[in-house]
Design a protein around this motif. Structure first.
Motif, mmCIF file in Angstrom:
data_model
loop_
_atom_site.group_PDB
_atom_site.id
_atom_site.type_symbol
_atom_site.label_atom_id
_atom_site.label_comp_id
_atom_site.label_asym_id
_atom_site.label_seq_id
_atom_site.Cartn_x
_atom_site.Cartn_y
_atom_site.Cartn_z
ATOM 1 N N HIS A 1 11.351 -1.563 -0.938
ATOM 2 C CA HIS A 1 11.856 -0.237 -0.568
ATOM 3 C C HIS A 1 10.715 0.714 -0.214
ATOM 4 O O HIS A 1 10.953 1.878 0.042
ATOM 5 C CB HIS A 1 12.686 0.351 -1.710
ATOM 6 C CG HIS A 1 13.891 -0.469 -2.043
ATOM 7 N ND1 HIS A 1 15.041 -0.447 -1.286
ATOM 8 C CD2 HIS A 1 14.104 -1.366 -3.034
ATOM 9 C CE1 HIS A 1 15.927 -1.279 -1.811
ATOM 10 N NE2 HIS A 1 15.378 -1.846 -2.865
ATOM 11 N N VAL B 1 19.760 6.661 2.029
ATOM 12 C CA VAL B 1 19.148 6.899 0.721
ATOM 13 C C VAL B 1 19.896 8.039 0.064
ATOM 14 O O VAL B 1 20.054 9.110 0.645
ATOM 15 C CB VAL B 1 17.653 7.265 0.837
ATOM 16 C CG1 VAL B 1 17.058 7.511 -0.539
ATOM 17 C CG2 VAL B 1 16.889 6.165 1.552
ATOM 18 N N GLN C 1 9.519 3.218 3.515
ATOM 19 C CA GLN C 1 10.782 3.424 4.205
ATOM 20 C C GLN C 1 11.348 4.816 3.919
ATOM 21 O O GLN C 1 12.533 5.054 4.117
ATOM 22 C CB GLN C 1 11.792 2.356 3.786
ATOM 23 C CG GLN C 1 11.349 0.945 4.135
ATOM 24 C CD GLN C 1 12.324 -0.097 3.627
ATOM 25 O OE1 GLN C 1 13.532 0.063 3.739
ATOM 26 N NE2 GLN C 1 11.802 -1.169 3.065
ATOM 27 N N ALA D 1 16.398 2.029 -5.890
ATOM 28 C CA ALA D 1 15.160 1.808 -5.137
ATOM 29 C C ALA D 1 13.963 2.539 -5.705
ATOM 30 O O ALA D 1 12.823 2.137 -5.479
ATOM 31 C CB ALA D 1 15.370 2.237 -3.688
ATOM 32 N N ARG E 1 19.186 2.933 -2.161
ATOM 33 C CA ARG E 1 19.236 2.571 -0.743
ATOM 34 C C ARG E 1 20.393 1.591 -0.585
ATOM 35 O O ARG E 1 20.355 0.505 -1.145
ATOM 36 C CB ARG E 1 17.925 1.940 -0.286
ATOM 37 C CG ARG E 1 16.751 2.935 -0.326
ATOM 38 C CD ARG E 1 15.452 2.290 0.124
ATOM 39 N NE ARG E 1 15.492 1.873 1.501
ATOM 40 C CZ ARG E 1 15.323 2.680 2.556
ATOM 41 N NH1 ARG E 1 15.098 3.957 2.378
ATOM 42 N NH2 ARG E 1 15.365 2.203 3.767
ATOM 43 N N THR F 1 11.513 6.303 0.926
ATOM 44 C CA THR F 1 12.144 6.435 -0.392
ATOM 45 C C THR F 1 11.456 7.501 -1.235
ATOM 46 O O THR F 1 12.133 8.332 -1.861
ATOM 47 C CB THR F 1 12.157 5.081 -1.130
ATOM 48 O OG1 THR F 1 12.791 4.106 -0.293
ATOM 49 C CG2 THR F 1 12.892 5.179 -2.446
#
Length: 193
Positions: free
Chosen positions: A115, A3, A118, A75, A70, A120
Motif C-alpha cells: 500500500h 482510500v 500510493q 492499509a 484501501r 496512503t
C-alpha cells in the motif's frame, strides 16, 4: 483504488493490531506508545500488556488515531491525539512548545507493504486533520523529517516528511532538536480555525 480513513475505535482494534503488532507476540514492540507514555511507563509495559493498553485507548471517547482502508483492506495507521496526552511532546525539550493552546499532534505513520507509494500516508494525514478538527482542535502539529527531497528509509520516515505536510497545507512553525535517521525534524502546524 479508494482510500477511506476512520478513527481507530474499539471495533477496529484487530485492524490496528494488523498494522502495529509484531510478528512474534512475545516481542516488545512500540504499539505507538513511545511518545504517549513516560519512559518509565513505557519500560514497564511488557509484550502482552501493550496490545491491551492500546485496546483500552481504542475504547475511549477519543481513540488514539486513525486507520486507512484501501478497497476495504486495512492499509495504514496514523497516531493523532491532543498534544497534552503525549508525554514526549507535552514535557520534552526536543520538540518546542510554541504556545499554550490545546493543539493536537500527528506523530506516527505506518503503511503496510503493498500500500506504499500510493497516497496512503497522505490520506492518513488528511484523515488525522479531519479527526482533530471534528474534536475541536484549534490547530494540529506534526514533527516530520526535513529530508529536502532526499530518499529516506521507510522505517525511519514514520514521522512523515516535510513535503507531505506541506501538501496538506501545513507550514513550518519552528526548528526542533529532534532527528530521525540522522535527518533534522521540523515542527509543522496547520491552523484549523
Amino acid at each position: 483504488m479508494t482510500v477511506e480513513v476512520h478513527p481507530a475505535t474499539a471495533d477496529r482494534f484487530e485492524d490496528l493490531a494488523t498494522i502495529l503488532a509484531p510478528k512474534n507476540p512475545d516481542t516488545v514492540a512500540c504499539w505507538c506508545l513511545t511518545y504517549r507514555l513516560s519512559s518509565r511507563e513505557n519500560r514497564q509495559l511488557g509484550a502482552h500488556e501493550r496490545p491491551e493498553y492500546v485496546r483500552r485507548l481504542c475504547a475511549q471517547p477519543i481513540p488514539p488515531g486513525v486507520l486507512a482502508y484501501r478497497d476495504g483492506e486495512v492499509a495504514g495507521w496514523a497516531g493523532v491525539a491532543p498534544r497534552s496526552q503525549l508525554h514526549a511532546f507535552a514535557t520534552g525539550a526536543r520538540i518546542p512548545l510554541l504556545d499554550d493552546r490545546p493543539v493536537w499532534s500527528v506523530w506516527c505513520f505506518r503503511v503496510r507493504a503493498g500500500h506504499r507509494r500510493q497516497g496512503t500516508a497522505q490520506a492518513l494525514l488528511h484523515g488525522a486533520v479531519d479527526f482533530a478538527r471534528a474534536h475541536g482542535a484549534p490547530a494540529i502539529e506534526g514533527y516530520p523529517v526535513d529530508n529536502q527531497g532526499r530518499r529516506i528509509d521507510a522505517i525511519m520516515a514514520y514521522v512523515g516528511t516535510r513535503s507531505m505536510f506541506e501538501k496538506a497545507g501545513f507550514t513550518k512553525a519552528a526548528d526542533t532538536a529532534a532527528v530521525s535517521a540522522g535527518t533534522p525534524r521540523v515542527l509543522m502546524r496547520l491552523e484549523l480555525g
